[in-house]
Design an enzyme around this catalytic site. Structure first.
Site, mmCIF file in Angstrom:
data_model
loop_
_atom_site.group_PDB
_atom_site.id
_atom_site.type_symbol
_atom_site.label_atom_id
_atom_site.label_comp_id
_atom_site.label_asym_id
_atom_site.label_seq_id
_atom_site.Cartn_x
_atom_site.Cartn_y
_atom_site.Cartn_z
ATOM 1 C CD GLU A 168 -78.873 54.033 -74.775
ATOM 2 O OE1 GLU A 168 -78.555 55.164 -75.170
ATOM 3 O OE2 GLU A 168 -78.044 53.189 -74.396
ATOM 4 N N GLY A 172 -83.294 47.073 -69.268
ATOM 5 C CA GLY A 172 -81.982 47.658 -68.972
ATOM 6 C C GLY A 172 -80.804 46.956 -69.594
ATOM 7 C CB SER A 188 -76.678 48.099 -74.677
ATOM 8 O OG SER A 188 -75.706 47.096 -74.430
ATOM 9 C CB CYS A 201 -62.620 21.911 -58.536
ATOM 10 S SG CYS A 201 -64.265 21.197 -58.440
ATOM 11 C CB CYS A 217 -64.821 23.786 -61.015
ATOM 12 S SG CYS A 217 -63.629 22.718 -61.858
ATOM 13 C CD GLN A 257 -76.913 40.980 -70.844
ATOM 14 O OE1 GLN A 257 -75.970 41.006 -71.604
ATOM 15 N NE2 GLN A 257 -77.845 41.906 -70.866
ATOM 16 C CG ASN A 258 -77.476 42.976 -64.135
ATOM 17 O OD1 ASN A 258 -76.884 43.284 -65.175
ATOM 18 N ND2 ASN A 258 -78.565 43.574 -63.725
ATOM 19 C CG ASN A 287 -82.654 49.924 -72.414
ATOM 20 O OD1 ASN A 287 -82.248 49.204 -71.506
ATOM 21 N ND2 ASN A 287 -81.827 50.586 -73.205
ATOM 22 C CG HIS A 332 -73.118 37.315 -68.759
ATOM 23 N ND1 HIS A 332 -73.341 38.560 -69.284
ATOM 24 C CD2 HIS A 332 -73.236 36.447 -69.800
ATOM 25 C CE1 HIS A 332 -73.574 38.460 -70.595
ATOM 26 N NE2 HIS A 332 -73.531 37.184 -70.921
#
Ligand code: NAD
Length: 264
Positions: free
Chosen positions: A231, A199, A201, A159, A132, A106-107, A229, A124
């Protein structure tokens, strides 16, 4: 048997392991997460509200979107100055040893790639690229002189493939996951027999749904799901993950590498 020993034994007997990662993977590189105790949104809920409006702003007024992007510094800091941490390097080592087949992250910080991981799916998007909004063609940021376009009043960037409006490659809230990445990620989940979740949530969808899909997978042998993780998360509480190794990814993942080397 301790959980680190258990996870390393499972990695050794797996035939297709993958890792899902989130912002917690990069906090030890000095990049804040969103929802951890010192997270950007934990401390500044207004920043969260604005982030939720960004995609709508792009659709409604790409010029305004770009002017704002170019005049406000990234909330995550200067990512080019940040360096991968031992957790990133441990995943590179798993891949080099032949166990880990893909990282789905996701980073947006490009640190897995900079550490040397070969197969990385930026679920992401990636802060170092542009995309584009129409045909999804990707460009390195340097391929566009964004400041020049702003000075000359020629925003938004267009683009070179289809003439569509170009945005940051990062996926904003409310924006669909680029179809090529979404599809590849599903294929990886379908193939895997071991999934590490590091890492995150696990509250941002559809990413957080990937382990759920694996858990519900039919017709294939059962896969093991291991969370690493700081938590517990909804995946822990709802029994989606088989177990949680609680602590820092930058400490636990290298310990797993040590364990593999000791056994191998
Ligand atoms: P999140 O902030 O919602 O959750 C991070 C989780 O990691 C928390 O549970 C926290 O306790 C845990 N954590 C923090 N440091 C840790 C460490 N060293 N070891 C183990 N666990 C640790 O992050 P998310 O689930 O990835 O969702 C945030 C969204 O924001 C993602 O979509 C991502 O794209 C984006 N984001 C990216 C970055 C980045 O690229 N580095 C940083 C912040 C946010």
């Amino acid at each position: 048997m301790g959980l680190i020993k258990q996870a390393s034994a499972e990695l050794m007997k797996s035939s297709y392991a993958i890792a899902l990662t989130g912002a917690g993977m990069s906090t030890e590189s000095g990049i804040p997460d969103f929802r951890g105790p010192s997270g950007i949104w934990t401390k500044n809920p207004e920043a969260e509200r604005k982030a939720f409006q960004r995609y709508e702003q792009f659709l409604a007024s790409p010029v305004k979107y770009w002017e704002e992007r170019l005049s406000s510094p990234s909330l995550l800091g200067d990512l080019e100055k940040m360096a991968p941490n031992p957790g990133h390097y441990a995943l590179v080592e798993f891949e080099r040893m032949g166990y880990l087949k893909a990282v789905i992250t996701q980073n947006i910080d490009n640190l897995h790639q900079r550490a040397g991981s070969k197969t990385v799916l930026d679920y992401h998007g990636n802060e170092s690229r542009l995309r584009c909004g129409s045909c999804s063609a990707r460009y390195d940021r340097e391929e566009y002189d964004l400041e020049g376009l702003r000075r000359e009043g020629r925003l938004p960037p267009l683009c070179r493939e289809c003439g569509g409006v170009v945005k940051l490659d990062t996926v904003h809230f409310g924006e669909p996951i680029p179809p090529d990445v979404a599809e590849r990620s599903l294929e990886e989940v379908e193939k895997c027999d071991l999934m590490f979740i590091c890492g995150t949530s696990a509250v941002v969808y559809p990413f957080a749904g990937l382990p759920v899909l694996l858990k519900q997978r039919r017709g294939n042998a059962k896969a093991t799901i291991v969370e690493i993780n700081a938590e517990p998360t909804p995946l822990t509480r709802e029994g989606i993950s088989d177990y949680l190794i609680q602590g820092k990814t930058g400490l636990i993942l290298p310990k797993l590498v040590d364990e593999l080397k000791r056994k191998g």
